[in-house]
Design a protein around this motif. Structure first.
Motif, PDB file in Angstrom:
ATOM      1  N   PRO A   1       1.381   1.101  -5.825  1.00 24.47           N
ATOM      2  CA  PRO A   1       1.025   2.336  -5.114  1.00 24.47           C
ATOM      3  C   PRO A   1       1.108   2.112  -3.603  1.00 24.47           C
ATOM      4  CG  PRO A   1      -0.539   1.890  -6.876  1.00 24.47           C
ATOM      5  CD  PRO A   1       0.325   0.672  -6.756  1.00 24.47           C
ATOM      6  N   GLN A   2       1.565   3.100  -2.891  1.00 24.39           N
ATOM      7  CA  GLN A   2       1.742   2.965  -1.446  1.00 24.39           C
ATOM      8  C   GLN A   2       0.454   2.528  -0.735  1.00 24.39           C
ATOM      9  OE1 GLN A   2       4.810   3.274   0.175  1.00 24.39           O
ATOM     10  NE2 GLN A   2       3.623   2.277   1.797  1.00 24.39           N
ATOM     11  N   PRO A   3      -0.741   3.060  -1.117  1.00 27.89           N
ATOM     12  CA  PRO A   3      -1.961   2.597  -0.436  1.00 27.89           C
ATOM     13  C   PRO A   3      -2.216   1.101  -0.610  1.00 27.89           C
ATOM     14  CG  PRO A   3      -2.374   4.650  -1.598  1.00 27.89           C
ATOM     15  CD  PRO A   3      -1.026   4.172  -2.043  1.00 27.89           C
ATOM     16  N   VAL A   4      -1.791   0.536  -1.741  1.00 28.59           N
ATOM     17  CA  VAL A   4      -1.966  -0.899  -1.964  1.00 28.59           C
ATOM     18  C   VAL A   4      -1.044  -1.682  -1.041  1.00 28.59           C
ATOM     19  CG1 VAL A   4      -1.756  -2.761  -3.658  1.00 28.59           C
ATOM     20  CG2 VAL A   4      -2.687  -0.534  -4.354  1.00 28.59           C
ATOM     21  N   ARG A   5       0.216  -1.259  -0.961  1.00 29.36           N
ATOM     22  CA  ARG A   5       1.149  -1.940  -0.060  1.00 29.36           C
ATOM     23  C   ARG A   5       0.716  -1.784   1.400  1.00 29.36           C
ATOM     24  NH1 ARG A   5       6.718   0.475  -1.274  1.00 29.36           N
ATOM     25  NH2 ARG A   5       5.554   2.107  -2.370  1.00 29.36           N
ATOM     26  N   ASP A   6       0.148  -0.628   1.718  1.00 34.19           N
ATOM     27  CA  ASP A   6      -0.300  -0.411   3.091  1.00 34.19           C
ATOM     28  C   ASP A   6      -1.366  -1.412   3.499  1.00 34.19           C
ATOM     29  OD1 ASP A   6       1.424   1.712   3.387  1.00 34.19           O
ATOM     30  OD2 ASP A   6      -0.107   3.264   3.055  1.00 34.19           O
ATOM     31  N   VAL A   7      -2.294  -1.701   2.593  1.00 30.13           N
ATOM     32  CA  VAL A   7      -3.359  -2.655   2.914  1.00 30.13           C
ATOM     33  C   VAL A   7      -2.773  -4.023   3.234  1.00 30.13           C
ATOM     34  CG1 VAL A   7      -5.298  -3.937   1.919  1.00 30.13           C
ATOM     35  CG2 VAL A   7      -5.165  -1.459   1.621  1.00 30.13           C
ATOM     36  N   VAL A   8      -1.793  -4.441   2.455  1.00 30.54           N
ATOM     37  CA  VAL A   8      -1.168  -5.742   2.684  1.00 30.54           C
ATOM     38  C   VAL A   8      -0.452  -5.760   4.036  1.00 30.54           C
ATOM     39  CG1 VAL A   8       0.552  -7.380   1.847  1.00 30.54           C
ATOM     40  CG2 VAL A   8      -0.921  -6.170   0.225  1.00 30.54           C
ATOM     41  N   GLU A   9       0.307  -4.695   4.324  1.00 32.30           N
ATOM     42  CA  GLU A   9       1.083  -4.680   5.561  1.00 32.30           C
ATOM     43  C   GLU A   9       0.200  -4.485   6.791  1.00 32.30           C
ATOM     44  OE1 GLU A   9       4.292  -1.846   4.599  1.00 32.30           O
ATOM     45  OE2 GLU A   9       5.555  -3.645   4.420  1.00 32.30           O
ATOM     46  N   GLN A  10      -0.940  -3.843   6.615  1.00 24.05           N
ATOM     47  CA  GLN A  10      -1.890  -3.743   7.733  1.00 24.05           C
ATOM     48  C   GLN A  10      -2.412  -5.124   8.118  1.00 24.05           C
ATOM     49  OE1 GLN A  10      -4.805  -0.946   6.293  1.00 24.05           O
ATOM     50  NE2 GLN A  10      -3.361   0.776   6.364  1.00 24.05           N
TER      51      GLN A  10
ATOM     52  N   PHE B   1      -6.538 -13.697   2.601  1.00 20.70           N
ATOM     53  CA  PHE B   1      -7.325 -12.473   2.663  1.00 20.70           C
ATOM     54  C   PHE B   1      -7.443 -11.906   1.253  1.00 20.70           C
ATOM     55  CE2 PHE B   1      -4.113  -9.329   1.800  1.00 20.70           C
ATOM     56  CZ  PHE B   1      -4.726  -8.088   1.802  1.00 20.70           C
ATOM     57  N   HIS B   2      -8.482 -11.094   1.051  1.00 21.82           N
ATOM     58  CA  HIS B   2      -8.623 -10.380  -0.210  1.00 21.82           C
ATOM     59  C   HIS B   2      -9.215  -9.014   0.098  1.00 21.82           C
ATOM     60  CE1 HIS B   2     -13.016 -11.250  -0.384  1.00 21.82           C
ATOM     61  NE2 HIS B   2     -12.673 -12.428   0.109  1.00 21.82           N
ATOM     62  N   ALA B   3      -8.908  -8.056  -0.758  1.00 24.37           N
ATOM     63  CA  ALA B   3      -9.337  -6.684  -0.489  1.00 24.37           C
ATOM     64  C   ALA B   3      -9.546  -5.940  -1.794  1.00 24.37           C
ATOM     65  CB  ALA B   3      -8.293  -5.967   0.353  1.00 24.37           C
ATOM     66  N   ASP B   4     -10.595  -5.134  -1.820  1.00 26.11           N
ATOM     67  CA  ASP B   4     -10.828  -4.178  -2.901  1.00 26.11           C
ATOM     68  C   ASP B   4     -10.357  -2.808  -2.426  1.00 26.11           C
ATOM     69  OD1 ASP B   4     -12.535  -5.278  -5.313  1.00 26.11           O
ATOM     70  OD2 ASP B   4     -13.311  -6.269  -3.506  1.00 26.11           O
ATOM     71  N   ILE B   5      -9.588  -2.159  -3.264  1.00 24.74           N
ATOM     72  CA  ILE B   5      -9.100  -0.815  -2.960  1.00 24.74           C
ATOM     73  C   ILE B   5      -9.605   0.102  -4.064  1.00 24.74           C
ATOM     74  CG2 ILE B   5      -7.055   0.597  -2.524  1.00 24.74           C
ATOM     75  CD1 ILE B   5      -5.582  -2.083  -1.979  1.00 24.74           C
ATOM     76  N   ASP B   6     -10.318   1.146  -3.713  1.00 21.30           N
ATOM     77  CA  ASP B   6     -10.948   1.957  -4.748  1.00 21.30           C
ATOM     78  C   ASP B   6      -9.985   2.995  -5.309  1.00 21.30           C
ATOM     79  OD1 ASP B   6     -11.013   4.260  -3.099  1.00 21.30           O
ATOM     80  OD2 ASP B   6     -12.968   3.685  -2.296  1.00 21.30           O
ATOM     81  N   ALA B   7     -10.387   3.554  -6.431  1.00 22.12           N
ATOM     82  CA  ALA B   7      -9.523   4.479  -7.168  1.00 22.12           C
ATOM     83  C   ALA B   7      -9.214   5.740  -6.371  1.00 22.12           C
ATOM     84  CB  ALA B   7     -10.178   4.836  -8.504  1.00 22.12           C
ATOM     85  N   ALA B   8     -10.108   6.124  -5.476  1.00 28.58           N
ATOM     86  CA  ALA B   8      -9.864   7.327  -4.681  1.00 28.58           C
ATOM     87  C   ALA B   8      -8.626   7.182  -3.808  1.00 28.58           C
ATOM     88  CB  ALA B   8     -11.082   7.631  -3.809  1.00 28.58           C
ATOM     89  N   GLU B   9      -8.326   5.949  -3.413  1.00 25.68           N
ATOM     90  CA  GLU B   9      -7.156   5.703  -2.570  1.00 25.68           C
ATOM     91  C   GLU B   9      -5.898   5.431  -3.391  1.00 25.68           C
ATOM     92  OE1 GLU B   9      -7.615   3.173   1.049  1.00 25.68           O
ATOM     93  OE2 GLU B   9      -9.567   2.732   0.152  1.00 25.68           O
ATOM     94  N   ALA B  10      -6.036   4.624  -4.439  1.00 25.41           N
ATOM     95  CA  ALA B  10      -4.854   4.100  -5.126  1.00 25.41           C
ATOM     96  C   ALA B  10      -4.699   4.586  -6.557  1.00 25.41           C
ATOM     97  CB  ALA B  10      -4.905   2.570  -5.107  1.00 25.41           C
ATOM     98  N   GLY B  11      -5.546   5.491  -6.998  1.00 23.74           N
ATOM     99  CA  GLY B  11      -5.444   5.985  -8.363  1.00 23.74           C
ATOM    100  C   GLY B  11      -6.270   5.212  -9.352  1.00 23.74           C
TER     101      GLY B  11
END
Length: 294
Positions: free
Chosen positions: A7-16, A81-91
């Protein structure tokens, strides 16, 4: 899942965090992650990325890897680095972990392999490490009735009552406060061109007796073509193995054979091949020691 499928929001977190990604080389081995790849960054740097979608046991295992990046510092690849991305952002909920990329090759466990001394030294290093925050293997292995849960055709020729008695001794035997990987095999050791060794995939760590990982390696050496007596001689040469006696090693082999057989029979993380390997070693141990009392 490939990098471009995320999902684009997941890739965005990595590229940020790392900047633009120029490309990604997918890792096809293993099955506990939804994404595993080496990212080639525009900066020229490479990082290894793992990710799991959905709250599950696999997400818990990946969190274990994050913890072991610190507990096993210098042996486990460093967590960048590690990150949690919630369902509201990434489905759906995602957990991402990026590690330093440690290029190299898997170790060979074959008889005569020049990698065996490197593996031995690495296991000794791990077995000397404290394990703060790790679940005690004694607790994880508190259930000991695996043999009684197996189908009758699996236990033909086995004295289930005796196997259960031996297995019940194991939680006390494995008790301790040293770091354990508990899933070591050749592919978990990454050997670099200079002889450096990193150990990967720390999904099932624990705290326990320092001989446990070496005992597991006996099974892997047999799988790679060593005779049981040769594999045990290799283990006995390790200082971390000094505290386990023959009778205790037999109990360990019996426990693992029952446990792995149950995992294979119930569709868990085990395999029929691994279960047969463990039962074969347990049978050899029982014939060798003729255990009656521990």
């Amino acid at each position: 899942m490939a990098w471009d499928d995320l999902p684009q929001p997941v890739r965005d977190v990595v590229e940020q965090h790392f900047g633009p990604v120029a490309g990604a080389d997918e890792i096809v081995a293993g099955g506990n992650s939804d994404i595993a790849c080496v990212l080639r960054l525009d900066s020229g740097r490479s990082v290894f990325l793992k990710g799991v979608a959905g709250v599950s046991r696999r997400m818990r295992w990946l969190r274990n890897e994050i913890a072991c990046g610190q507990v096993a510092a210098g042996v486990a690849p460093r967590v960048l680095f590690h990150a949690d991305i919630d369902a509201a952002e990434a489905g759906e909920n995602w957990l991402l972990v990026a590690y330093e990329h440690v290029p190299g090759r898997p170790a060979s466990l074959a008889p005569g392999s020049p990698d065996l001394p490197l593996i031995a030294a690495t296991i000794e290093r791990i077995s000397a490490m404290p394990a703060p925050g790790m679940t005690a293997l004694r607790e994880r292995w508190a259930p000991t009735d695996w043999w009684t849960r197996l189908a009758p055709e699996t236990v033909v020729g086995w004295d289930v009552e005796e196997m259960t008695r031996l297995a019940a001794l194991v939680p006390d035997l494995v008790d301790g406060d040293r770091l354990l990987h508990t899933d070591l095999h050749g592919d978990q050791f990454i050997i670099g061109d200079t002889g450096s060794v990193h150990v990967i995939d720390w999904g099932f760590p624990g705290a326990g007796a320092p001989w446990v990982d070496t005992a597991f390696m006996i099974l892997r050496l047999i799988e790679a073509g060593h005779r049981p007596e040769t594999a045990e001689s290799w283990a006995r040469a390790r200082s971390s193995f000094a505290d386990i006696q023959d009778e205790g090693l037999t109990a360990f082999a019996v426990y693992v054979a029952g446990f792995w057989s149950h995992l294979a029979a119930t569709g868990g993380s085990g395999s029929p091949h691994r279960a047969r390997l463990a039962r074969g070693y347990a049978a050899w141990r029982l014939r060798r020691t003729l255990v009656t009392v521990i």
